[in-house]
Design a protein around this motif. Structure first.
Motif, PDB file in Angstrom:
ATOM      1  N   PRO A   1      18.149 -22.192 -79.607  1.00 48.93           N
ATOM      2  CA  PRO A   1      19.073 -21.312 -78.871  1.00 48.93           C
ATOM      3  C   PRO A   1      19.534 -21.917 -77.550  1.00 48.93           C
ATOM      4  O   PRO A   1      20.608 -21.622 -77.055  1.00 48.93           O
ATOM      5  CB  PRO A   1      18.250 -20.037 -78.627  1.00 48.93           C
ATOM      6  CG  PRO A   1      16.842 -20.400 -78.894  1.00 48.93           C
ATOM      7  CD  PRO A   1      16.843 -21.562 -79.842  1.00 48.93           C
ATOM      8  N   GLU A   2      18.725 -22.801 -76.990  1.00 44.79           N
ATOM      9  CA  GLU A   2      19.123 -23.414 -75.732  1.00 44.79           C
ATOM     10  C   GLU A   2      20.288 -24.375 -75.929  1.00 44.79           C
ATOM     11  O   GLU A   2      20.971 -24.747 -74.990  1.00 44.79           O
ATOM     12  CB  GLU A   2      17.936 -24.151 -75.127  1.00 44.79           C
ATOM     13  CG  GLU A   2      18.143 -24.395 -73.658  1.00 44.79           C
ATOM     14  CD  GLU A   2      16.838 -24.637 -72.957  1.00 44.79           C
ATOM     15  OE1 GLU A   2      16.418 -25.792 -72.930  1.00 44.79           O
ATOM     16  OE2 GLU A   2      16.242 -23.679 -72.447  1.00 44.79           O
TER      17      GLU A   2
ATOM     18  N   LEU B   1      22.918 -23.631 -77.540  1.00 47.14           N
ATOM     19  CA  LEU B   1      24.049 -22.817 -77.972  1.00 47.14           C
ATOM     20  C   LEU B   1      25.391 -23.437 -77.579  1.00 47.14           C
ATOM     21  O   LEU B   1      26.314 -23.505 -78.386  1.00 47.14           O
ATOM     22  CB  LEU B   1      23.925 -21.395 -77.394  1.00 47.14           C
ATOM     23  CG  LEU B   1      25.062 -20.445 -77.760  1.00 47.14           C
ATOM     24  CD1 LEU B   1      25.201 -20.327 -79.267  1.00 47.14           C
ATOM     25  CD2 LEU B   1      24.833 -19.070 -77.154  1.00 47.14           C
TER      26      LEU B   1
ATOM     27  N   MET C   1      30.380 -17.759 -85.577  1.00 48.62           N
ATOM     28  CA  MET C   1      29.524 -17.228 -84.512  1.00 48.62           C
ATOM     29  C   MET C   1      28.379 -16.412 -85.104  1.00 48.62           C
ATOM     30  O   MET C   1      27.251 -16.478 -84.641  1.00 48.62           O
ATOM     31  CB  MET C   1      30.348 -16.399 -83.531  1.00 48.62           C
ATOM     32  CG  MET C   1      31.255 -17.260 -82.660  1.00 48.62           C
ATOM     33  SD  MET C   1      31.992 -16.353 -81.284  1.00 48.62           S
ATOM     34  CE  MET C   1      33.438 -15.687 -82.047  1.00 48.62           C
ATOM     35  N   LEU C   2      28.696 -15.651 -86.156  1.00 48.26           N
ATOM     36  CA  LEU C   2      27.651 -14.857 -86.817  1.00 48.26           C
ATOM     37  C   LEU C   2      26.577 -15.776 -87.392  1.00 48.26           C
ATOM     38  O   LEU C   2      25.376 -15.537 -87.250  1.00 48.26           O
ATOM     39  CB  LEU C   2      28.254 -13.998 -87.928  1.00 48.26           C
ATOM     40  CG  LEU C   2      29.046 -12.771 -87.477  1.00 48.26           C
ATOM     41  CD1 LEU C   2      29.799 -12.148 -88.644  1.00 48.26           C
ATOM     42  CD2 LEU C   2      28.099 -11.734 -86.852  1.00 48.26           C
TER      43      LEU C   2
ATOM     44  N   ILE D   1      19.511 -15.171 -81.992  1.00 47.35           N
ATOM     45  CA  ILE D   1      19.854 -14.348 -80.828  1.00 47.35           C
ATOM     46  C   ILE D   1      20.907 -13.349 -81.305  1.00 47.35           C
ATOM     47  O   ILE D   1      21.561 -13.592 -82.326  1.00 47.35           O
ATOM     48  CB  ILE D   1      20.396 -15.183 -79.636  1.00 47.35           C
ATOM     49  CG1 ILE D   1      21.601 -16.040 -80.059  1.00 47.35           C
ATOM     50  CG2 ILE D   1      19.309 -16.055 -79.034  1.00 47.35           C
ATOM     51  CD1 ILE D   1      22.274 -16.726 -78.881  1.00 47.35           C
ATOM     52  N   PRO D   2      21.052 -12.227 -80.594  1.00 43.84           N
ATOM     53  CA  PRO D   2      22.054 -11.253 -81.020  1.00 43.84           C
ATOM     54  C   PRO D   2      23.446 -11.895 -81.051  1.00 43.84           C
ATOM     55  O   PRO D   2      23.778 -12.692 -80.169  1.00 43.84           O
ATOM     56  CB  PRO D   2      21.991 -10.171 -79.936  1.00 43.84           C
ATOM     57  CG  PRO D   2      20.658 -10.336 -79.294  1.00 43.84           C
ATOM     58  CD  PRO D   2      20.324 -11.785 -79.397  1.00 43.84           C
ATOM     59  N   GLU D   3      24.233 -11.538 -82.069  1.00 42.39           N
ATOM     60  CA  GLU D   3      25.543 -12.177 -82.208  1.00 42.39           C
ATOM     61  C   GLU D   3      26.455 -11.898 -81.006  1.00 42.39           C
ATOM     62  O   GLU D   3      27.305 -12.706 -80.672  1.00 42.39           O
ATOM     63  CB  GLU D   3      26.223 -11.742 -83.517  1.00 42.39           C
ATOM     64  CG  GLU D   3      26.475 -10.242 -83.674  1.00 42.39           C
ATOM     65  CD  GLU D   3      25.263  -9.489 -84.255  1.00 42.39           C
ATOM     66  OE1 GLU D   3      24.192 -10.110 -84.368  1.00 42.39           O
ATOM     67  OE2 GLU D   3      25.400  -8.297 -84.571  1.00 42.39           O
ATOM     68  N   VAL D   4      26.225 -10.782 -80.341  1.00 40.84           N
ATOM     69  CA  VAL D   4      27.082 -10.469 -79.196  1.00 40.84           C
ATOM     70  C   VAL D   4      26.808 -11.450 -78.049  1.00 40.84           C
ATOM     71  O   VAL D   4      27.677 -11.746 -77.236  1.00 40.84           O
ATOM     72  CB  VAL D   4      26.902  -8.993 -78.742  1.00 40.84           C
ATOM     73  CG1 VAL D   4      25.511  -8.752 -78.192  1.00 40.84           C
ATOM     74  CG2 VAL D   4      27.952  -8.603 -77.709  1.00 40.84           C
ATOM     75  N   GLU D   5      25.617 -12.011 -78.037  1.00 38.67           N
ATOM     76  CA  GLU D   5      25.283 -13.033 -77.048  1.00 38.67           C
ATOM     77  C   GLU D   5      26.138 -14.286 -77.269  1.00 38.67           C
ATOM     78  O   GLU D   5      26.671 -14.868 -76.329  1.00 38.67           O
ATOM     79  CB  GLU D   5      23.793 -13.389 -77.181  1.00 38.67           C
ATOM     80  CG  GLU D   5      23.257 -14.201 -76.058  1.00 38.67           C
ATOM     81  CD  GLU D   5      22.806 -13.321 -74.900  1.00 38.67           C
ATOM     82  OE1 GLU D   5      21.902 -13.754 -74.211  1.00 38.67           O
ATOM     83  OE2 GLU D   5      23.352 -12.225 -74.681  1.00 38.67           O
TER      84      GLU D   5
ATOM     85  N   TYR E   1      28.973 -14.324 -78.778  1.00 35.67           N
ATOM     86  CA  TYR E   1      30.335 -13.915 -78.447  1.00 35.67           C
ATOM     87  C   TYR E   1      30.552 -13.927 -76.932  1.00 35.67           C
ATOM     88  O   TYR E   1      31.589 -14.339 -76.439  1.00 35.67           O
ATOM     89  CB  TYR E   1      30.598 -12.517 -79.021  1.00 35.67           C
ATOM     90  CG  TYR E   1      32.036 -12.081 -78.962  1.00 35.67           C
ATOM     91  CD1 TYR E   1      32.974 -12.618 -79.829  1.00 35.67           C
ATOM     92  CD2 TYR E   1      32.448 -11.131 -78.028  1.00 35.67           C
ATOM     93  CE1 TYR E   1      34.296 -12.220 -79.779  1.00 35.67           C
ATOM     94  CE2 TYR E   1      33.775 -10.722 -77.972  1.00 35.67           C
ATOM     95  CZ  TYR E   1      34.697 -11.275 -78.852  1.00 35.67           C
ATOM     96  OH  TYR E   1      36.008 -10.882 -78.797  1.00 35.67           O
TER      97      TYR E   1
END
Lengths: 216, 184, 634
Positions: free
Chosen positions: B34-35, B37, B56-57, B65-69, B71
C-alpha cells in the motif's frame, strides 16, 4: 512520569494529567473553546478547522489548543483581541462555504456552528465575505439519511468513525483545495458504495451535512 | 477554475480485460504494497493513459485499502487523470515567467482553436489541453509542452502552427477575408 | 588515518585515477559539449547536436560530441563548448544548425575558431575574453554551479576526475560527529526557503531516538519561476548524491529518497543513470568505498502537487497518501518517514555539503554574510536581459543581480519590481534594489528567499495581476485541509479577480489586508502561512495601482484584459501593410475604406498578436485603459 500538573486557563486553575491535550483539558473543566475537527481518540490531531486558537504565555502567536500538550505552570487565555479576531475570521470563512438557512436545516438547535456563534457572539450570516458555496446535488440515496455536501465543513468526523469505529471504509476525502470534499468511491453516492448505512457518521456530524431522513 | 474531472466512460468488455492484465503486471512489480500506491497509480497510468475506475478498484483490492482511499489519492494529484487523454497532449505552462509573458493568452488561443476549456479533451479525442505549473524553462517563456516536447517563446500564431502541424484544419475564414480585403 | 580510513582512501584513489586517465584520453582530441538540459532542448539543442554529429561525420573528423547540462546562461541557449588542443576552450551561445555547421567546417576541420559566434573562453588566454571579463562573471561566485554544463552528467568519471566524491571519502574518515560539527560550524542554512540551519537539523536527527533513520532530498521544486534544482539535477547529479550520502552517513541512515517532481522527466532519467553508476563504483550500496557504512538511494516521483514541497506533506506522499501536511511539531527530524527520525534537505543545500567538507567551514563562512554564509543561486527570469541561473555570494544587492549579473531590463523598459521567492515571496520595488540579499534581510522586507526564483517585472507588468496570479496558484495548489488556506486564499483570490476585472470596491484593499494577516497566523502549514506575502507586498509598495483599478477602472500597466482595449493609431498606421490583419486569429482587424486599419472591439479577444506584429514595423497598435467603449473612427 504521568504526574498531575496545574495549568491556568483564563485565570482558572486546573489540575490535569501531564501531557494531556490542552483542548480536551479545557473542555473537560468547563472552559469552552470552539472546535470542529478535534477527536478525542486520534493521536495526531487534524488541526484543520483552525477554530481552537488560544494564547499561551511564552508563545509569540496564538496556537491551536488541539495541538498542545499541557505542561506544569502553563498560562492559557482563550479570549483576547487577537484570538477573537482569528476565530471570527475562521468562523466567517467556514460560513462562506456553508449553505446557510438554519430554519430549514434539520440540525437547527443542535448545530455546532450555532453553538460557536452563540458562545462567541458571532453572526450566522456573511457580512464581510462573499458566499463561495458550490451548488452540489443532495445525495438522498441512503434509506436512513441524507448527505448535503454544501453544508459540510470538512471536519472529518464522519470519515474517522467510518474508518476507525465501524471499519467500513465507504467515505474519504477526495480532490484538493476548494474541491476537497467527503465522498464515496467514484462519487457515486452512498447507496452505490460499500456503505452499510449504520448511521454512525450521521451521529457525529456537527452540522447539517449528514442528517437522518425524516420519518414517514 | 479547477476543472472538475469526473469519471465519464464505462469501458467495454475487452477493454476491461486489458485493464486487468495491465494493472496486474504493475501490481506484481510493487508487490501490492500500500505504501507504493503512488508508483502503482503512476505505473498504471503510464500503461493505460488514465486511471479507469475498474483499475482503482483492482488496486484497492490488491493493496487492501478502501477503494475511496485510492480515489482520494487519484484525485489529489495533478498528474492523475480519470478519463482517457487526447492523442496529443498540450500543456501550457502557467509559471510566473510564462504568465507575465502571456501564458494566459496562449491558453486562450488553444481554447479558442480547440473549442474546449482548459482541462478537457476534444470530442474526437485528438487533443487534450492542460495547464502545467512551471516546467522550469522560465528563460524561454511562454512555453508549451506538446507531447512532452518543449515549445519555446510561443505566440498565438505559433499556436496555429502547432495545430496545423498535426493536420488540424483552422477556420478558413481568416484566409478568405484576407483575399477579400485585397480585392477591395 | 585509521586502517579502515586507509582502505577507503585507497578505494577512492583507484576510482579517481581510472577516471582521470579516461578523461586525459578524451582531452587529447577535440570534443564538443552541447548543453542539453531541458532549457537547452527547448531552444533546439538536440537539433544542434544532430547537426554537429552529421557534419563531423561528413568531414570524417575524430571529434566526440558529448551532452552536458546547463551553464546557467539560459538567454544564450543552445550553448556549446568546443575544446580543441592548441586553442582555449571556447563557449558559443545561441548556436543554431547553421552556426553548428560552420563551427565544424571552419573550426574543427580547419583552424578558425569563429570568434564572431563565441561568447567567452573558459580559461584566460591571449585570444579571447573569459566569462570573468564580463560583469556577470565578476559578480558571480560559483560553488554548486561550478561544474554545471562542463561535465557529462551521465558519466560518473567526469565527476570523479574533478575530485568528485573526495568529500565522501574524507567524511568516512572523519566520522559522523565531526561531519555534523563541520556542517554546523559552516552555518549552512537550508536553501529550500526558510533557511533553517542544516547542521542543527542533522544533529537533532542523529540524537533522536528511533531507528532506522532516513534522509530525503526534496527536489519537488514547485515554485513557478524557479528552476535551479532542475538545472542541478540535470547538470551535476553526483554532487547531490555525494551530499546526500554524506548526510546519511552523518545521521546514521541506510536509506535515502530523492523526491523529484514529475514535471522534470529529464532530471529523473539523469538521476537514475547517476545512481546506477555510483552503485557500480561502490559509492552507493553495501559498504560504501569498502567502509562499514551502507547506503542506497531511491527516487520517488512526485505526481504534481506543490504542497508536497512541505516536509510533512512530502512524507505523506512517499508513504502513499495524498500530500496533506500535518501539524509540526513533531518535526520530521524527530518523527518523520514511518514515524522515524528523518532529515529533509533541498537539492541546493545538499549540493553544498561536499564543498564544505572539502574546503572546511571557515572557507564557507568567508563567503557571504555572517548570518547567511555561502552563495545564493537565483533563477533570473522575466524582463531581464540575462535570464538564467546566477550564483552570487549572499549579501549581493538586488541591483547588482538585476543590472550587472542580469545585464538590465529588456527593451530599455523601466524597472518596476522583482518578485522574489515565488508564491511565498513578495514583490520588492525600486528602493529595495540596494538591499543586500540574504535570508534575514528578505524576510524583513516582507519577501522570502524561497527557493531562489527571481522574476524581474517592468512597467508593463501589473502588480495587482501578479498578486492575483500567485493567489490563483496557491489556491489551485492548496491541499484544502485547513480553513484559512482553503477558504481564505479563495476569498482573497475572488477579491483580486474582481479588482483586475474592474469590479473592485474601495473597502477591498483593507479586507485583503485583514484576511492576509489572519491567514499568515491561522494557517496550518507554511504554504498557507506565506500565501498572503505577494498580496501584502504589492499593497504595501504599489497601493496606487490597486487604487487605479478600483477607483478609475484603469490598469496603469495596461495589462488587465478587462480594463484595456486595443486600437490602431491612424497617424502611425501604414496603409499598405496588412500584417496586423494576418496576425489576428479572430478577424477583428479590418481595413477601413481609407485603407487605414482598425480593430472591431466587439470581435477583439485581446490576444496582443497584432500589437506584437506591428511592434517591429510601425508601432501603430496601442492599448488604452480604462477601456474605450466605442471604437472611435477618427
Amino acid at each position: 512520569m504521568s504526574g498531575i500538573v496545574t495549568v491556568i486557563i483564563d485565570e482558572k486553575q486546573i489540575t490535569v494529567p501531564e501531557g494531556a491535550n490542552l483542548l480536551r483539558a479545557a473542555l473537560d473543566n468547563g472552559v469552552y473553546i470552539p472546535h470542529l475537527c478535534a477527536n478525542e481518540e486520534t493521536e495526531k490531531p487534524a488541526a484543520s478547522c483552525r477554530l481552537c486558537f488560544v494564547e499561551i504565555d511564552g508563545f509569540l502567536n496564538p496556537v491551536t489548543a488541539c495541538t498542545q500538550q499541557v505542561k506544569e505552570g502553563m498560562v492559557v487565555r482563550t479570549r483576547s483581541r487577537r484570538i477573537d479576531r482569528l476565530v471570527q475570521t475562521a468562523f466567517e470563512l467556514l460560513l462562506s462555504n456553508h449553505r446557510l438557512g438554519c430554519a430549514k436545516c434539520a440540525r437547527n438547535g443542535s448545530c455546532e456552528l450555532q453553538k460557536i456563534a452563540k458562545e462567541r457572539g458571532l453572526k450566522l450570516k456573511l457580512t464581510r465575505l462573499k458566499s463561495v458555496v458550490q451548488e452540489t446535488p443532495i445525495d438522498d440515496s441512503p434509506e436512513t439519511f441524507v448527505y448535503d455536501a454544501s453544508r459540510c465543513v470538512l471536519c472529518g468526523q464522519c470519515i474517522w468513525v467510518d474508518r476507525h469505529r465501524v471499519k467500513v471504509g465507504a467515505i474519504g476525502f477526495i480532490r484538493r483545495g476548494m474541491s476537497r470534499k467527503v465522498a464515496t468511491f467514484g462519487e457515486t453516492g452512498f447507496a452505490k458504495s460499500r456503505c452499510t448505512q449504520c448511521g454512525e457518521c450521521v451521529k457525529v456530524c456537527p452540522v447539517g451535512a449528514l442528517i437522518p431522513k425524516a420519518q414517514g | 477554475m479547477e476543472p472538475m474531472e469526473e469519471p465519464k466512460e464505462e469501458p467495454m468488455e475487452d477493454e476491461l480485460e486489458i485493464i486487468h492484465a495491465e494493472v496486474d503486471s504493475v501490481l506484481k512489480r510493487y508487490e501490492s504494497n500500500p505504501e507504493k500506491l503512488i508508483p502503482i497509480l503512476q505505473g498504471v497510468q503510464a500503461k493505460l493513459g488514465y486511471l479507469p475506475k475498474e483499475a482503482m478498484l483492482q488496486i484497492a483490492d490488491a493493496v487492501q485499502i478502501p477503494e475511496v482511499e485510492v480515489y482520494g489519492v487519484g484525485t489529489f494529484y495533478n498528474q492523475f487523470r480519470l478519463n482517457p487523454p487526447g492523442k496529443h497532449q498540450i500543456k501550457v505552462c502557467m509559471g510566473t515567467a510564462c504568465h507575465m509573458t502571456g501564458g494566459r493568452i496562449i491558453m486562450d488561443s488553444f481554447e479558442r482553436r480547440l473549442e474546449i476549456p482548459e482541462g478537457e479533451t476534444t470530442p474526437d479525442r485528438e487533443f487534450s489541453l492542460e495547464r502545467v505549473a512551471c516546467v522550469g524553462c522560465c528563460a524561454l517563456a511562454p512555453v508549451v509542452l506538446v507531447d512532452e516536447e518543449v515549445e519555446a517563446k510561443v505566440r498565438p500564431t505559433r499556436v496555429d502552427g502547432i495545430l496545423l502541424g498535426f493536420g488540424m484544419e483552422l477556420p478558413s475564414a481568416n484566409n478568405k477575408q484576407k483575399e477579400e480585403g485585397r480585392e477591395e | 588515518m585509521s586502517v579502515s580510513g586507509l582502505k577507503v582512501e585507497q578505494a577512492y584513489q583507484q576510482l579517481k585515477i581510472q577516471a582521470q586517465q579516461k578523461l586525459a584520453g578524451l582531452q587529447e582530441k577535440p570534443y564538443v559539449l552541447v548543453g542539453t538540459a531541458t532549457c537547452g532542448r527547448a531552444a533546439g539543442a538536440l537539433n544542434v547536436m544532430e547537426t554537429f554529429c552529421n557534419e563531423i561525420e561528413k568531414h570524417q573528423l575524430d571529434v566526440k560530441v558529448l551532452e552536458v547540462g546547463c551553464m546557467g546562461h539560459c538567454y544564450a541557449e543552445p550553448m556549446v563548448v568546443i575544446n580543441k588542443p592548441g586553442f582555449p576552450q571556447l563557449c558559443y551561445g545561441s548556436v543554431d544548425e547553421g552556426i553548428a555547421a560552420r563551427l565544424v567546417s571552419d573550426y574543427l576541420a580547419n583552424d578558425d575558431p569563429c570568434f564572431e559566434f563565441a561568447m567567452a573562453a573558459l580559461e584566460p588566454n591571449d585570444l579571447f575574453p573569459t566569462f570573468s571579463d564580463y560583469p556577470r562573471g565578476v559578480y558571480e561566485q560559483k560553488i554548486v554551479l561550478t561544474d554545471c554544463g562542463l561535465i557529462d552528467p551521465q558519466d560518473i568519471d567526469h565527476y570523479l576526475a574533478r575530485d568528485g566524491y573526495t568529500a565522501l571519502a574524507k567524511a568516512l574518515d572523519m566520522g559522523p560527529d565531526s561531519v555534523i560539527a563541520e556542517i554546523k560550524n559552516s552555518k549552512l542554512r537550508g536553501r529550500g526557503g526558510a533557511g533553517f540551519p542544516t547542521g542543527i537539523k542533522w544533529e537533532t536527527c542523529k540524537n533522536a531516538a528511533g531507528t532506522p533513520k532516513y534522509v530525503i532530498c526534496n527536489a519537488d521544486e514547485g515554485d513557478p519561476g524557479a528552476f535551479m534544482d532542475r538545472a542541478l539535477l540535470e547538470s551535476n547529479p553526483h554532487q547531490l548524491l555525494e551530499g546526500l550520502t554524506i548526510a546519511a552517513y552523518a545521521i546514521g541512515a541506510a536509506k535515502g529518497y530523492i523526491y523529484v517532481r514529475a514535471e522534470y522527466p529529464l532530471a529523473i532519467t539523469r538521476l537514475r543513470t547517476a545512481i546506477e553508476q555510483a552503485r557500480e563504483k561502490g559509492l552507493l550500496g553495501e559498504s560504501v568505498l569498502g567502509s562499514k557504512f551502507s547506503f542506497d538511494i531511491k527516487i520517488f516521483q512526485g505526481s504534481g502537487a506543490f504542497v508536497c514541497g512541505e516536509e510533512t506533506a512530502l512524507i505523506a506522499s512517499i508513504e502513499g497518501n495524498a500530500g496533506i501536511p500535518n501539524n509540526r511539531p513533531p518535526f520530521p527530524a524527530i518523527s518523520g518517514f514511518h514515524g522515524k527520525p528523518t532529515i529533509i534537505n533541498n537539492v541546493k543545500t545538499l549540493s553544498y555539503v561536499s564543498h564544505i567538507i572539502n574546503h572546511g567551514a571557515d572557507w564557507f563562512k568567508s563567503i557571504g554574510t555572517p548570518n547567511s554564509p555561502g552563495t545564493a543561486v537565483f533563477a533570473l527570469a522575466g524582463k531581464v536581459v540575462g535570464t538564467g541561473l546566477a550564483e552570487v555570494p549572499m549579501g549581493t544587492t538586488l541591483r547588482t543581480l538585476v543590472y550587472d549579473v542580469g545585464n538590465g531590463i529588456k527593451d530599455d523598459k523601466n524597472f518596476k519590481a522583482v518578485q522574489i521567492g515565488g508564491p511565498s515571496g513578495g514583490c520588492l520595488p525600486e528602493p529595495a534594489l540596494d538591499l543586500p540579499i540574504d535570508f534575514d534581510s528578505l524576510q524583513e522586507a516582507g519577501a522570502m528567499m524561497g527557493s531562489g526564483g527571481l522574476v524581474v517585472l517592468d512597467e508593463d507588468d501589473c502588480m495587482v495581476e501578479i498578486a492575483r496570479f500567485f493567489l490563483e496558484f496557491t489556491q489551485h495548489e492548496s491541499c484544502g485541509k485547513c480553513t484559512f488556506c482553503r477558504l481564505g486564499t479563495k476569498q482573497m483570490l475572488d477579491i483580486l479577480t474582481d479588482i483586475t476585472q474592474g469590479r473592485g470596491k474601495p473597502e477591498d484593499i483593507d479586507l485583503l489586508w485583514e484576511l492576509a494577516e489572519d491567514i499568515k497566523i491561522g494557517s496550518l502549514c507554511a504554504l498557507g502561512k506565506t500565501a498572503p506575502n505577494p498580496v501584502l507586498t504589492t499593497i504595501r509598495f504599489f497601493r496606487s495601482e490597486y487604487e487605479a483599478h478600483i477607483e478609475e477602472g484603469r490598469c496603469p500597466a495596461l495589462m488587465c484584459k478587462d480594463l484595456i482595449t486595443y486600437h490602431i493609431v491612424p497617424e502611425k498606421c501604414s496603409k499598405l501593410c496588412d500584417a496586423c490583419i494576418g496576425s489576428c486569429p479572430v478577424e477583428a482587424v479590418y481595413t477601413r475604406p481609407d485603407m487605414l486599419k482598425a480593430i472591431d472591439l466587439e470581435k477583439c479577444v485581446k490576444c496582443d498578436n497584432c500589437l506584437v506584429t506591428c511592434l517591429t514595423l510601425y508601432q501603430a497598435v496601442a492599448k488604452k485603459s480604462p477601456p474605450v467603449v466605442e471604437e472611435g473612427e477618427s
